[in-house]
Design a protein around this motif. Structure first.
Motif, PDB file in Angstrom:
ATOM      1  N   PHE A  98       0.843  -1.186   0.000  1.00 18.05           N
ATOM      2  CA  PHE A  98       0.000   0.000   0.000  1.00 18.05           C
ATOM      3  C   PHE A  98       0.878   1.235   0.000  1.00 18.05           C
ATOM      4  CE2 PHE A  98      -4.010   2.153   0.857  1.00 18.05           C
ATOM      5  CZ  PHE A  98      -4.945   1.225   0.389  1.00 18.05           C
ATOM      6  N   LEU A  99       0.364   2.313  -0.617  1.00 17.02           N
ATOM      7  CA  LEU A  99       1.083   3.576  -0.623  1.00 17.02           C
ATOM      8  C   LEU A  99       0.604   4.461   0.516  1.00 17.02           C
ATOM      9  CD1 LEU A  99       1.128   4.547  -4.413  1.00 17.02           C
ATOM     10  CD2 LEU A  99       2.770   3.176  -3.126  1.00 17.02           C
ATOM     11  N   GLY A 127      -8.318   5.723   0.242  1.00 23.56           N
ATOM     12  CA  GLY A 127      -9.049   5.957  -0.999  1.00 23.56           C
ATOM     13  C   GLY A 127      -8.265   5.481  -2.194  1.00 23.56           C
ATOM     14  N   GLY A 128      -8.806   5.791  -3.363  1.00 28.87           N
ATOM     15  CA  GLY A 128      -8.153   5.398  -4.595  1.00 28.87           C
ATOM     16  C   GLY A 128      -7.895   6.590  -5.486  1.00 28.87           C
ATOM     17  N   TYR A 129      -6.731   6.618  -6.090  1.00 31.28           N
ATOM     18  CA  TYR A 129      -6.412   7.611  -7.110  1.00 31.28           C
ATOM     19  C   TYR A 129      -6.059   6.826  -8.364  1.00 31.28           C
ATOM     20  CZ  TYR A 129      -4.393  11.578  -9.551  1.00 31.28           C
ATOM     21  OH  TYR A 129      -4.134  12.566 -10.485  1.00 31.28           O
ATOM     22  N   GLY A 130      -6.938   6.865  -9.363  1.00 31.01           N
ATOM     23  CA  GLY A 130      -6.760   5.987 -10.511  1.00 31.01           C
ATOM     24  C   GLY A 130      -6.820   4.533 -10.107  1.00 31.01           C
ATOM     25  N   GLU A 131      -7.582   4.259  -9.033  1.00 36.67           N
ATOM     26  CA  GLU A 131      -7.772   2.928  -8.449  1.00 36.67           C
ATOM     27  C   GLU A 131      -6.537   2.409  -7.719  1.00 36.67           C
ATOM     28  OE1 GLU A 131     -10.216   0.076 -10.740  1.00 36.67           O
ATOM     29  OE2 GLU A 131     -10.339   1.665 -12.264  1.00 36.67           O
ATOM     30  N   GLN A 132      -5.532   3.251  -7.539  1.00 32.92           N
ATOM     31  CA  GLN A 132      -4.380   2.901  -6.726  1.00 32.92           C
ATOM     32  C   GLN A 132      -4.691   3.250  -5.281  1.00 32.92           C
ATOM     33  OE1 GLN A 132      -1.078   1.483  -7.169  1.00 32.92           O
ATOM     34  NE2 GLN A 132      -1.376   1.540  -4.949  1.00 32.92           N
ATOM     35  N   ALA A 188      -5.256  -5.520  -9.118  1.00 32.74           N
ATOM     36  CA  ALA A 188      -5.757  -5.048  -7.822  1.00 32.74           C
ATOM     37  C   ALA A 188      -4.961  -5.620  -6.655  1.00 32.74           C
ATOM     38  CB  ALA A 188      -7.235  -5.417  -7.685  1.00 32.74           C
ATOM     39  N   ASP A 189      -4.578  -6.890  -6.774  1.00 34.78           N
ATOM     40  CA  ASP A 189      -3.885  -7.555  -5.666  1.00 34.78           C
ATOM     41  C   ASP A 189      -2.444  -7.090  -5.512  1.00 34.78           C
ATOM     42  OD1 ASP A 189      -6.154  -9.017  -5.132  1.00 34.78           O
ATOM     43  OD2 ASP A 189      -5.432 -10.862  -6.090  1.00 34.78           O
ATOM     44  N   ASN A 190      -1.808  -6.720  -6.619  1.00 42.30           N
ATOM     45  CA  ASN A 190      -0.367  -6.486  -6.583  1.00 42.30           C
ATOM     46  C   ASN A 190       0.076  -5.044  -6.761  1.00 42.30           C
ATOM     47  OD1 ASN A 190       0.937  -9.349  -6.504  1.00 42.30           O
ATOM     48  ND2 ASN A 190      -0.718  -9.516  -8.009  1.00 42.30           N
ATOM     49  N   CYS A 191      -0.832  -4.129  -7.115  1.00 44.13           N
ATOM     50  CA  CYS A 191      -0.407  -2.734  -7.289  1.00 44.13           C
ATOM     51  C   CYS A 191       0.148  -2.185  -5.980  1.00 44.13           C
ATOM     52  CB  CYS A 191      -1.556  -1.885  -7.811  1.00 44.13           C
ATOM     53  SG  CYS A 191      -2.986  -1.764  -6.731  1.00 44.13           S
ATOM     54  N   GLY A 192       1.236  -1.481  -6.088  1.00 46.26           N
ATOM     55  CA  GLY A 192       1.922  -0.942  -4.922  1.00 46.26           C
ATOM     56  C   GLY A 192       3.121  -1.752  -4.486  1.00 46.26           C
ATOM     57  N   LYS A 193       3.266  -2.972  -5.046  1.00 42.17           N
ATOM     58  CA  LYS A 193       4.367  -3.846  -4.642  1.00 42.17           C
ATOM     59  C   LYS A 193       5.680  -3.489  -5.330  1.00 42.17           C
ATOM     60  CE  LYS A 193       2.103  -8.258  -3.521  1.00 42.17           C
ATOM     61  NZ  LYS A 193       2.044  -9.698  -3.893  1.00 42.17           N
ATOM     62  N   GLY A 261      11.017  -1.959  -9.581  1.00 40.99           N
ATOM     63  CA  GLY A 261      10.408  -0.709  -9.140  1.00 40.99           C
ATOM     64  C   GLY A 261       9.127  -0.964  -8.385  1.00 40.99           C
ATOM     65  N   VAL A 262       8.534   0.109  -7.908  1.00 35.91           N
ATOM     66  CA  VAL A 262       7.224   0.015  -7.280  1.00 35.91           C
ATOM     67  C   VAL A 262       6.189   0.037  -8.409  1.00 35.91           C
ATOM     68  CG1 VAL A 262       5.586   1.087  -5.697  1.00 35.91           C
ATOM     69  CG2 VAL A 262       8.042   1.136  -5.175  1.00 35.91           C
ATOM     70  N   PHE A 263       5.437  -1.039  -8.527  1.00 34.54           N
ATOM     71  CA  PHE A 263       4.465  -1.200  -9.606  1.00 34.54           C
ATOM     72  C   PHE A 263       3.121  -0.630  -9.158  1.00 34.54           C
ATOM     73  CE2 PHE A 263       7.729  -3.579 -11.398  1.00 34.54           C
ATOM     74  CZ  PHE A 263       7.388  -4.149 -12.625  1.00 34.54           C
ATOM     75  N   THR A 264       2.892   0.622  -9.496  1.00 37.97           N
ATOM     76  CA  THR A 264       1.624   1.265  -9.157  1.00 37.97           C
ATOM     77  C   THR A 264       0.677   1.141 -10.355  1.00 37.97           C
ATOM     78  OG1 THR A 264       2.341   3.434  -9.965  1.00 37.97           O
ATOM     79  CG2 THR A 264       2.802   2.905  -7.647  1.00 37.97           C
ATOM     80  N   ARG A 265      -0.526   1.642 -10.186  1.00 36.55           N
ATOM     81  CA  ARG A 265      -1.478   1.609 -11.287  1.00 36.55           C
ATOM     82  C   ARG A 265      -2.129   2.968 -11.479  1.00 36.55           C
ATOM     83  NH1 ARG A 265      -6.818  -1.854  -9.731  1.00 36.55           N
ATOM     84  NH2 ARG A 265      -7.318  -1.249 -11.867  1.00 36.55           N
ATOM     85  N   TYR A 266      -2.515   3.250 -12.689  1.00 37.84           N
ATOM     86  CA  TYR A 266      -3.439   4.339 -12.971  1.00 37.84           C
ATOM     87  C   TYR A 266      -4.530   3.741 -13.837  1.00 37.84           C
ATOM     88  CZ  TYR A 266      -5.577   8.731 -14.131  1.00 37.84           C
ATOM     89  OH  TYR A 266      -6.504   9.751 -14.259  1.00 37.84           O
TER      90      TYR A 266
END
Length: 285
Positions: A98-99, A127-132, A188-193, A261-266
């Motif tokens: 999580f961020l 919350g979510g920003y771009g679902e992150q 969804a499960d891995n964003c932020g890792k 890197g940190v794999f985030t999502r938008y």
């Protein structure tokens, strides 16, 4: 008479020094100089449980105050050490990542990679920003949109506690499964890792083209350049670099590389955020 005055003054000084010695508390060298050392581990949930609890809030890009007395623990896997990750850290507890958004520079100084922390979530916002998924406090932009953003350093200082010493050698990136690049559950499960994408090439690498030029030669979004990889749709995954990163002006490598890197999502796009230039390793063919 003067002799008596000198004696009285000397006695007064001795008494004052004695009182000060009694009241003075020596600093506790076992306590961390940052964070809230009074926090105790109570009602700790996993990051996977946190994501599940607030899944609809995150996926709908909403935000909500956390009113439950819950906490999470995690190890810092990404910070702002070379300026590409801004006012954020990523923490991972083995079940997910999580961020956490913090309005403070130099986070790497007291939140280095490998540092475990306890976070008291009560009173913070999720919350979510771009679902992150992000944790912080509300922010309203010029357009009137409100979303979770950076909390003040004072608020953050009351909500976290350092646990032990950092162990960067224990932080190992998880290998990214490119076959699941468009899998919504995997996203969804891995964003932020902290993850690693292996054996890829940057499409725009020429030996001279840099990661994030600020001269207008490439389109920027929020002062960041998105770089595509050969054979991977840029709507699915990009390397995202800030023009403020220490390595923004470095030429991109032309050969095959492993990218950590940190794999985030938008939304449905993976965005890889390098922590430092060392996160790119050349693959020897």
């Amino acid at each position: 008479m003067k002799k008596i005055q000198y004696i009285l003054m000397a006695l007064t000084c001795v008494l004052l020094a004695s009182c000060m010695a009694d009241d003075y508390s020596a600093p506790n060298i076992d306590e961390a100089p940052f964070g809230n050392n009074n926090l105790q581990e109570t009602n700790v949930i996993t990051i996977a449980q946190l994501k599940a609890k607030y899944a609809s809030v995150i996926s709908n890009n909403n935000m909500k105050e956390i009113t439950d007395d819950i906490q999470i623990k995690g190890v810092v896997v990404g910070n702002d050490i070379e300026g590409n990750i801004y006012n954020e850290v990523s923490i991972d507890d083995g079940t997910g990542a999580f961020l956490i958004c913090i309005a403070q520079g130099g986070l790497f100084g007291f939140l280095p990679v490998g540092q475990e922390i306890l976070v008291d979530l009560h009173g913070l916002y999720i919350g979510g920003y771009g679902e992150q998924g992000e944790i912080g406090t509300p922010y309203t932009n010029a357009s009137g949109s409100t979303y979770v953003s950076r909390m003040s350093r004072g608020i953050w200082n009351n909500h976290f506690k350092l646990l032990g010493d950092p162990h960067p050698e224990l932080v190992v990136p998880e290998e990214f499964d490119i076959t699941k690049v468009s899998d919504s559950k995997y996203l969804a499960d891995n964003c932020g890792k902290l993850m690693v994408l292996r054996h890829v090439r940057l499409s725009a690498a020429t030996g001279e083209a840099v990661f994030a030029p600020s001269d207008g030669s490439v389109p920027l979004t929020s002062n960041c350049a998105n770089r595509a990889f050969d054979g991977i749709n840029s709507n699915s995954l990009v390397l995202r670099t800030s023009t403020y990163a220490d390595f923004a002006g470095n030429p991109m490598p032309t050969g095959y590389i492993d990218v950590t890197g940190v794999f985030t999502r938008y939304r449905n796009t993976w965005q890889i955020l390098l922590r430092s230039l060392n996160d790119i390793q050349t693959v020897v063919e």
